[in-house]
Design an enzyme around this catalytic site. Structure first.
Site, mmCIF file in Angstrom:
data_model
loop_
_atom_site.group_PDB
_atom_site.id
_atom_site.type_symbol
_atom_site.label_atom_id
_atom_site.label_comp_id
_atom_site.label_asym_id
_atom_site.label_seq_id
_atom_site.Cartn_x
_atom_site.Cartn_y
_atom_site.Cartn_z
ATOM 1 N N ASP A 1 -69.061 29.290 17.626
ATOM 2 C CA ASP A 1 -68.071 28.557 18.400
ATOM 3 C C ASP A 1 -68.210 27.091 17.962
ATOM 4 O O ASP A 1 -69.248 26.671 17.434
ATOM 5 C CB ASP A 1 -68.304 28.704 19.904
ATOM 6 C CG ASP A 1 -67.083 28.244 20.710
ATOM 7 O OD1 ASP A 1 -66.151 27.640 20.107
ATOM 8 O OD2 ASP A 1 -67.039 28.474 21.934
HETATM 9 C C1 BGC Z 1 -63.782 27.061 22.416
HETATM 10 C C2 BGC Z 1 -63.258 28.203 21.567
HETATM 11 C C3 BGC Z 1 -62.214 27.691 20.613
HETATM 12 C C4 BGC Z 1 -62.809 26.596 19.763
HETATM 13 C C5 BGC Z 1 -61.836 26.006 18.750
HETATM 14 C C6 BGC Z 1 -64.208 25.875 21.559
HETATM 15 O O1 BGC Z 1 -64.479 24.773 22.354
HETATM 16 O O2 BGC Z 1 -64.863 27.496 23.193
HETATM 17 O O3 BGC Z 1 -62.737 29.196 22.393
HETATM 18 O O4 BGC Z 1 -61.730 28.746 19.826
HETATM 19 O O5 BGC Z 1 -63.237 25.552 20.608
HETATM 20 O O6 BGC Z 1 -60.861 25.268 19.393
#
Ligand code: BGC
Length: 776
Positions: free
Chosen positions: A234
């Site tokens: 993530d």
């Molecule tokens: C979130 C993800 C997301 C990623 C990219 C993160 O902060 O937890 O769900 O896909 O950012 O935007």
């Protein structure tokens, strides 16, 4: 084909320098991977997801709103309420087409984390409190997106149950809860749909960051489930790059790697990271990159209208009719004066906030759609009732009351303001803003036919429930939610949504209360397996509306339950058949739900658990034979002594119905083990484990038969190793050792089966226990 591609990649990996390899293992920037032109390695673009494409137009990563226009579908709580995998696959295909048309190779979704508490800040982005439903919908979604040659990222792997302390908190459930409940949807999606990637979560698991968790990323994901794709972090979840690579994480996002890349080089130099681990990671990554890059098509396009209509279809199947007293709905077009109250009727709440926020290509307004579907505009009046932020004033309420006074029907559109549910924080209450509740109560007191339509991504309490006639839970319905609601209210569409999560009366009734969210750095999941309906059933708590529930404008009957067998062995499948009929006057859809109750007594289990479901459409008077299939895994539990799933022998009840509490059809089935289950015995095992053990039974009976009835339970719990304390020389520690060995070893000699020894022991033992009970 596969092998020539792999040979191609092996060749490339050979030609890459160590620096190049390391550079590939982190993003080039926020969304793209690194390209290496001299070897023809393309860069691919990944972006959010899950319910629409959010491809940033600008450079500013913090501007979540400046993205290309895209179709905004209902968020996951809405999609899940459709209980319709076929529809979710079509939504996935549309998402894939939009990704492709925007030169996006990987869409970051779906999210399958289990809704442990209704307070979860990202509940709107997750499917369900139930792993079977979440898993089945994830498979459908992934298949849809990936059918277009676009990759997915199944998230957030794993146990990302709260937003509070989301970067640091450790999720620490017991092993069985982890495997049975929280990993199941990931497992099903991996085994059945092979998502292009898994997005590894921010949180720790049992104290180890998910991104460095070898048990999760290697033993479970690859060795046990057979995953072939990419584990990526993530955004910002990597702490120690070398530890993450060693654990099985291939790609750090976002990039560039910077400090982390330097750390990797040093780790190679000091031997804590093997070059072979880097090669393996690069190979896996390149396989994935080349695979999705091959589908890039500069001419790809899609039809906005078709996708908008699909968004409307999804929203109307997502709407759950929770209450419909005296069949107040549907509302016959044109017939009666109607007051529409609620700011959301004109300025809807239709998606959540955070990384999933879509720049909707168009937006249907309920008020306008209602005029169109209802006709007779002069009969329709509007008042806002509250502000978009959820606050209200006496003036706004008075205005609403005034507007409603001359109407026969009052439709109130209410819900949650955007400020209360978002990625990044958890909710602090499950109540709607006081202004919404006061407004509804005041309008209901007018005694009109009162219909409440709710727009919210996670569940809310309904203190006014008994004073209104109808309630429709619309969830966050996406860009066509307004049209969908107008169709449902006027009967152009017969509602068929079913709750994918329980709606409680109050937060105090919910499974993780008062432990959620943890603020201590460790979330202990005290409720264990008893999440969602598993909790309410076991504790006998009546929720406001149960899991699986939802009304229709027609009625259905479920009859003629038949099981393909009443006596199974643990490798058999079971077919559950029944007849479903539409007994009302409109075409409609119902969702047949099959639950299994484990009555074997082998372990503590929920009263019953959803194992299969099927949504079907029937015309009035039509009936259909339905077959649903159950597999051995559906009868299994996770055995923490074996560290594996196993089917216990004994009785199971099969329940069939249309919600977790309305299960009119039941039948029983007995399951036997093909290979009898024999627990491994050690000196800590309680004596009772020998009771049904073919090689332990003699010893058990010898002890038990010589113990007065009242002491049996006491002795049953005695660890085998401690028995020598009671029997002195006659049952020495070495004899106990032999008994344990014999029990665990087929074909071995029973050390007690020496007649004189046995008789001597029995005599001595009888006297001893006799004296003891006599003394009492
Ligand atoms: C979130 C993800 C997301 C990623 C990219 C993160 O902060 O937890 O769900 O896909 O950012 O935007």
């Amino acid at each position: 084909m596969e092998s020539s591609k792999s040979t191609h990649i092996t060749e490339i990996v050979k030609q890459l320098t160590l620096d190049e390899k390391i550079s590939l293992l982190a993003g080039k920037n926020f969304w793209e991977t690194v390209a290496i032109e001299r070897l023809g390695i393309p860069s691919i673009f990944m972006t959010d997801g899950p319910h629409g494409l959010r491809k940033a137009r600008g450079e500013a990563i913090t501007d979540l709103t400046d993205s290309v226009p895209a179709t905004c579908f209902p968020t996951a709580s809405g999609l899940a309420s459709t209980w319709n995998p076929e529809l979710i696959t079509r939504v996935g295909e549309a998402l894939g087409r939009e990704s492709k048309a925007n030169n996006v190779q990987v869409l970051l979704g779906p999210g399958v984390n289990i809704k442990r508490s209704p307070l979860g800040g990202r509940n709107f982005e997750y499917f369900s409190e139930d792993p079977i439903l979440a898993g089945a919908l994830a498979v459908a979604y992934i298949r849809g997106v990936q059918s277009q040659g676009v990759g997915t990222s199944l998230k957030h792997f794993a146990l990302n149950s709260q937003e509070t302390e989301r970067f640091t908190s450790s999720s620490d459930p017991d092993e069985r809860t982890y495997r049975e409940l929280y990993l199941y949807a990931f497992e099903k999606a991996v085994r059945e749909a092979q998502p292009w990637s898994l997005m590894v979560a921010y949180n720790k698991i049992h104290g180890i960051p998910a991104t460095e968790n070898e048990d999760l990323l290697h033993t479970i994901l690859r060795d046990t489930w057979g995953y072939q794709g990419i584990a990526l972090s993530d955004w910002g979840a990597v702490n120690h790059r070398a530890a993450a690579l060693n654990a099985g994480l291939q790609l750090q996002m976002p990039g560039p790697g910077g400090r982390n890349s330097k750390e990797l080089l040093e780790a190679v130099q000091d031997g804590s990271l093997k070059k072979s681990v880097i090669d393996e990671a690069v190979t896996t990554l390149l396989e994935g990159i080349f695979h999705v890059a091959a589908s890039t098509d500069p001419h790809a396009s899609y039809d906005h209208h078709v996708h908008h209509n699909l968004a409307a279809e999804a929203a109307q199947e997502a709407a759950v009719l929770l209450r419909n007293e005296r069949s107040v709905l549907p509302l016959t077009p044109s017939a009666h004066p109607v007051a529409i109250i609620g700011e959301f009727a004109k300025h809807p709440r239709y998606q959540g906030a955070g990384s999933s926020q879509v720049n909707a290509s168009q937006l249907d307004i309920f008020y306008d759609a209602f005029l169109e579907y209802y006709g007779n505009h002069s009969h329709i009046h509007y008042a806002a009732g509250y502000r978009h932020d959820g606050s209200t004033t006496q003036t706004l309420i008075d205005e609403a009351l005034h507007t409603a006074r001359n109407a026969e029907y009052v439709i109130i559109v209410a819900g949650l303001p955007p400020s209360v549910e978002s990625e990044g924080f958890d909710r602090t209450s499950i109540d709607m803003p006081a202004g919404h509740n006061e407004l509804i109560a005041a309008l209901a007191a007018l005694g009109k036919k009162t219909i409440v339509a709710l727009q919210n991504g996670s569940v809310v309490t309904m203190p006014w429930i008994n004073s209104v006639d109808a309630v429709i839970e619309c969830w966050l319905g996406g860009q066509a939610g307004g049209t969908a609601l107008a169709r449902v209210i006027t009967g152009a569409v017969n509602p068929s949504g079913k709750l994918s999560e329980t709606i409680p009366h109050r937060i105090e009734d919910t499974p993780a209360f008062p432990f959620f969210p943890s603020k201590s750095g460790s979330a202990r999941y005290e409720e264990g397996l008893f999440v969602g309906y598993r909790w309410y059933d076991k504790r006998d708590i009546t929720p406001l509306f149960p899991f699986g529930y939802g009304l229709s404008y027609t009625s259905f009957s479920y009859t003629d339950l038949h099981l393909s067998s009443r006596a199974l062995v643990d490798t058999d499948n079971l077919t559950v058949s029944l007849i479903v009929a539409n007994t009302g006057h409109r075409p409609g859809k119902t969702t047949v739900q099959v639950y299994i109750g484990d009555e074997t007594g082998a372990v503590l289990t929920p009263v019953r658990q959803l194992k299969a479901f099927q949504k079907i459409e029937l015309s009035p008077g039509e009936s259909r034979h339905i077959d649903l299939s159950l597999t051995p895994r559906d009868f299994a539990f996770y055995d923490t002594t074996l560290h594996d799933f196993r089917v216990p022998a004994g009785k199971f009840t099969i329940y069939v119905g249309d919600s977790s509490v309305n299960l009119p059809l039941t039948s029983q089935v007995t399951v036997a083990n093909v290979v009898p289950y024999l627990p491994l015995v050690d000196e800590t095992s309680p004596l009772r484990v020998l009771k049904d053990h073919p090689r332990g039974r003699n010893f058990y009976e010898m002890i038990a038969n010589n113990v007065p009835e009242g002491l049996r339970a006491f002795v049953d719990e005695m660890p085998v190793g401690k028995l020598s304390m009671m029997a002195g020389d006659l049952l020495s520690p070495s004899t106990i050792e032999k008994i344990i060995h014999h029990t665990n070893t087929p074909g071995s000699v029973d050390p007690m089966f020496i007649p004189e020894k046995l008789a001597k022991f029995a005599h001595w033992y009888h006297q001893k226990t006799h004296q003891r009970s006599h003394r009492k």
